[in-house]
Design a protein around this motif. Structure first.
Motif, PDB file in Angstrom:
ATOM      1  N   TRP A  92       6.535  11.283  54.623  1.00  0.00           N
ATOM      2  CA  TRP A  92       7.536  10.351  53.662  1.00  0.00           C
ATOM      3  C   TRP A  92       8.842  10.996  53.733  1.00  0.00           C
ATOM      4  O   TRP A  92       9.113  12.085  54.214  1.00  0.00           O
ATOM      5  N   ALA A 258      13.036   3.915  60.274  1.00  0.00           N
ATOM      6  CA  ALA A 258      12.397   3.285  59.185  1.00  0.00           C
ATOM      7  C   ALA A 258      11.956   1.723  59.302  1.00  0.00           C
ATOM      8  O   ALA A 258      11.143   1.244  58.873  1.00  0.00           O
ATOM      9  N   GLU A 263       9.005   0.428  57.219  1.00  0.00           N
ATOM     10  CA  GLU A 263       9.203   1.292  55.971  1.00  0.00           C
ATOM     11  C   GLU A 263      10.543   1.485  55.497  1.00  0.00           C
ATOM     12  O   GLU A 263      10.754   2.680  54.871  1.00  0.00           O
ATOM     13  N   PHE A 265      11.943  -0.458  53.258  1.00  0.00           N
ATOM     14  CA  PHE A 265      12.027  -1.089  51.814  1.00  0.00           C
ATOM     15  C   PHE A 265      10.598  -0.617  51.294  1.00  0.00           C
ATOM     16  O   PHE A 265       9.488  -0.710  52.037  1.00  0.00           O
ATOM     17  N   PRO A 266      10.308  -0.480  50.003  1.00  0.00           N
ATOM     18  CA  PRO A 266       8.988  -0.465  49.222  1.00  0.00           C
ATOM     19  C   PRO A 266       7.996  -1.460  49.637  1.00  0.00           C
ATOM     20  O   PRO A 266       8.546  -2.572  50.030  1.00  0.00           O
ATOM     21  N   HIS A 270       2.372   1.741  51.861  1.00  0.00           N
ATOM     22  CA  HIS A 270       3.018   2.403  52.959  1.00  0.00           C
ATOM     23  C   HIS A 270       4.284   3.249  52.287  1.00  0.00           C
ATOM     24  O   HIS A 270       4.742   2.692  51.110  1.00  0.00           O
ATOM     25  N   SER A 272       8.516   4.519  51.993  1.00  0.00           N
ATOM     26  CA  SER A 272       9.542   3.929  52.393  1.00  0.00           C
ATOM     27  C   SER A 272      10.662   4.911  52.176  1.00  0.00           C
ATOM     28  O   SER A 272      10.750   5.670  51.557  1.00  0.00           O
ATOM     29  N   TRP A 274      13.588   3.956  51.166  1.00  0.00           N
ATOM     30  CA  TRP A 274      14.446   3.464  49.972  1.00  0.00           C
ATOM     31  C   TRP A 274      13.636   4.356  48.734  1.00  0.00           C
ATOM     32  O   TRP A 274      14.384   4.929  48.029  1.00  0.00           O
TER      33      TRP A 274
END
Length: 549
Positions: A92, A258, A263, A265-266, A270, A272, A274
């Motif tokens: 992450w 990303a 990935e 944005f939320p 998954h 992200s 953000w």
């Protein structure tokens, strides 16, 4: 046949004064056009480098205490080497991955030769290469900023031999790699040849620094100031535009990565980028650094415990240089490093900010440079040459005596304190409990492959090499609460575990991790190594009936 020049008589050429030099003395010396062309520079830099490597390398595996962050970065590097992705668990977006990719490259050959030796203590040795490059870059930058040779050596010694530097530069931290790239950006920005590709290279190095550790972003204005001051007037704007463009384009590779993975944005199922940024911006602050009850105050005092000279002296040096910027050539030459110290100090003093212990690593080279520069400026003020009307008059014996007294006083204050701090670093064994715990779990557990144990990341790779299953057999304790890929394998919570290794890190952070709390509450110590707050307990999970398994 020989010829001679005609004699010149006094009548033909009138007597005249010896012409005065066309240049005026300044409080700095001119930087060498090429460091390699100056044998004294190479000799001084080489001697200091050997001293730094000996002090930092001696006893490196045993001091300071292994940290969970070190284990995390090394385990992520191991995952890259093994082709398991960017992390040993679900990646992450806490930090850009370039940092541990570099660690993977540095540890690749040692791990190839001896896979079982890839543990935190042994792999600290690779940080010596990073320290060596950074120390040389400090010397090069000091000379390019026109500090005299002795002041450049002083800056290199301050950076590499301060007990605070010795402790933090030994550890496998992303900040140490980011500092190396930042110093390279400064050196290219201050290049005396002023090639355009040097400035473009400075932008690339700055981007690499930020992608290694994002906190280096706050230092980039100081790189810009250095580039502006040292760029050629005719090409300055073009060079600066190119450097900024290169830095921005490379920096955007992280959000592009990303985006391509879906990935940015939320979304459901998954992680992200953000969410990672939001976490970093919203994490609880550690309080005002001068508030005795705050966590930041404790971090500050942990720095000052190792060394007061470099942090406080460097901060005072930055203030002096910024205050004398208008009339001091040295202050103008060191505007970039002084600005870096000022910005980093202001960020650390945010009342609601979060201040990690490794934050000061980013400031160490600039603290050393401005302290050395301020010392050179004061030395020039004390020992400056005075010019008479018809001849040069050097400083009097009284000025030399005053300078000698100041040097002796500084040495009497610094040397004993640095000696004690560095002696501790090269003699103390802070990691005996970790080694003992690793040995117990490797030899006393009958079936490592079928055993599940919660540990901090400082021990994670040790147990992987001992035969525990990576990820599900040996579990980084945070993931028992925070990673759905792990929690799904623990439908019964603490009952699905066999052991929990209660290190200081696990006991401290368990307050925010319910599954880890339950494991500690429902377990019994079967082996303890060390004493007090630094002890490591190996705790066996209890059965439903209340006894150990």
């Amino acid at each position: 046949m020989t010829s001679t020049l005609p004699a010149v008589t006094a009548a033909k050429v009138p007597a005249q004064r010896r012409p005065a030099p066309t240049t005026r003395p300044t409080d700095r010396t001119e930087p060498p056009r090429r460091l390699r062309s100056s044998r004294p520079d190479l000799l001084l830099c080489g001697v200091l480098l050997v001293a730094i490597l000996v002090v930092q390398g001696w006893n490196i595996a045993d001091y300071p205490t292994l940290s969970d962050d070190e284990g995390t970065y090394l385990a992520q590097a191991w995952a890259v080497q093994e082709g398991r992705g960017l992390a040993h668990y679900t990646y992450w977006y806490d930090h850009p991955p370039l940092g541990w990719i570099q660690i993977a490259l540095l540890t690749w050959i040692p791990s190839l030769v001896s896979p079982g030796s890839m543990t935190v203590g042994s792999m600290r040795l690779v940080m010596l290469a990073v320290s060596a490059v950074s120390a040389v870059l400090v010397f090069v930058l000091a000379r390019r900023l026109a500090l005299p040779r002795w002041a450049a050596g002083l800056g290199m010694a301050l950076f590499g031999l301060s007990p605070l530097s010795v402790v933090l530069q030994r550890e496998i931290f992303l900040d140490n790699l980011a500092v190396m790239w930042t110093l390279l950006a400064f050196c290219l920005a201050a290049s005396p040849s002023r090639h355009l590709w040097h400035h473009f290279g400075a932008g690339i190095a700055a981007a690499a620094a930020v992608l290694t550790k994002e906190t280096m972003l706050v230092v980039l204005p100081a790189v810009v100031v250095t580039m502006w001051r040292h760029g050629h007037r005719d090409t300055r704007k073009f060079a600066l535009t190119g450097a900024v463009t290169a830095c921005v384009l490379i920096g955007f590779s992280y959000p592009l990565f990303a985006l391509l993975k879906g990935e940015l944005f939320p979304g459901g199922g998954h992680v992200s980028l953000w969410d990672g940024i939001k976490y970093q911006m919203s994490r609880p602050g550690s309080g005002f650094i001068l508030d005795p009850g705050s966590g930041s105050y404790g971090v500050l005092h942990s720095w000052l415990y190792y060394d007061r000279v470099l942090p406080l002296g460097g901060l005072a040096g930055a203030v002096l240089l910024l205050a004398t910027w208008r009339w001091s050539v040295t202050a103008r030459a060191l505007a970039g490093p002084a600005l870096a110290v000022a910005v980093l100090a202001l960020v650390a003093m945010r009342p609601s900010g979060y201040l990690p212990a490794m934050y000061v690593i980013g400031a160490l080279p600039f603290l050393a440079l401005v302290l050395a520069g301020a010392t050179a400026s004061v030395a020039h003020a004390v020992l400056r040459r005075r010019r008479g009307e018809g001849e040069n008059r050097y400083v009097t014996g009284g000025r030399y005596a005053l300078a000698a007294v100041l040097v002796l006083a500084a040495g009497a204050y610094v040397v004993p304190r640095w000696y004690d701090g560095d002696r501790t670093a090269v003699t103390a064994d802070a990691n005996a409990p970790y080694r003992a715990a690793s040995r117990w779990l490797s030899t006393e557990v009958a079936d490592p492959a079928g055993t599940r144990v919660l540990v901090d990341d400082a021990l994670w790779l040790d147990l992987v090499h001992a035969g525990y299953r990576p990820g599900l057999g040996v579990i980084w304790f945070y993931k028992a609460d925070l990673d759905p890929a792990v929690t799904r394998t623990m439908p019964h919570g603490w009952r699905d575990l066999d052991y929990v290794v209660a290190s200081p890190t696990v006991r401290r952070d368990a307050a925010d991790l319910p599954a880890v709390q339950d494991a500690l509450r429902h377990s019994t110590p079967v082996a303890t190594f060390g004493t007090g707050e630094d002890r490591i307990e190996i705790r066996q999970i209890e059965t439903v009936a209340g006894g150990p398994r």
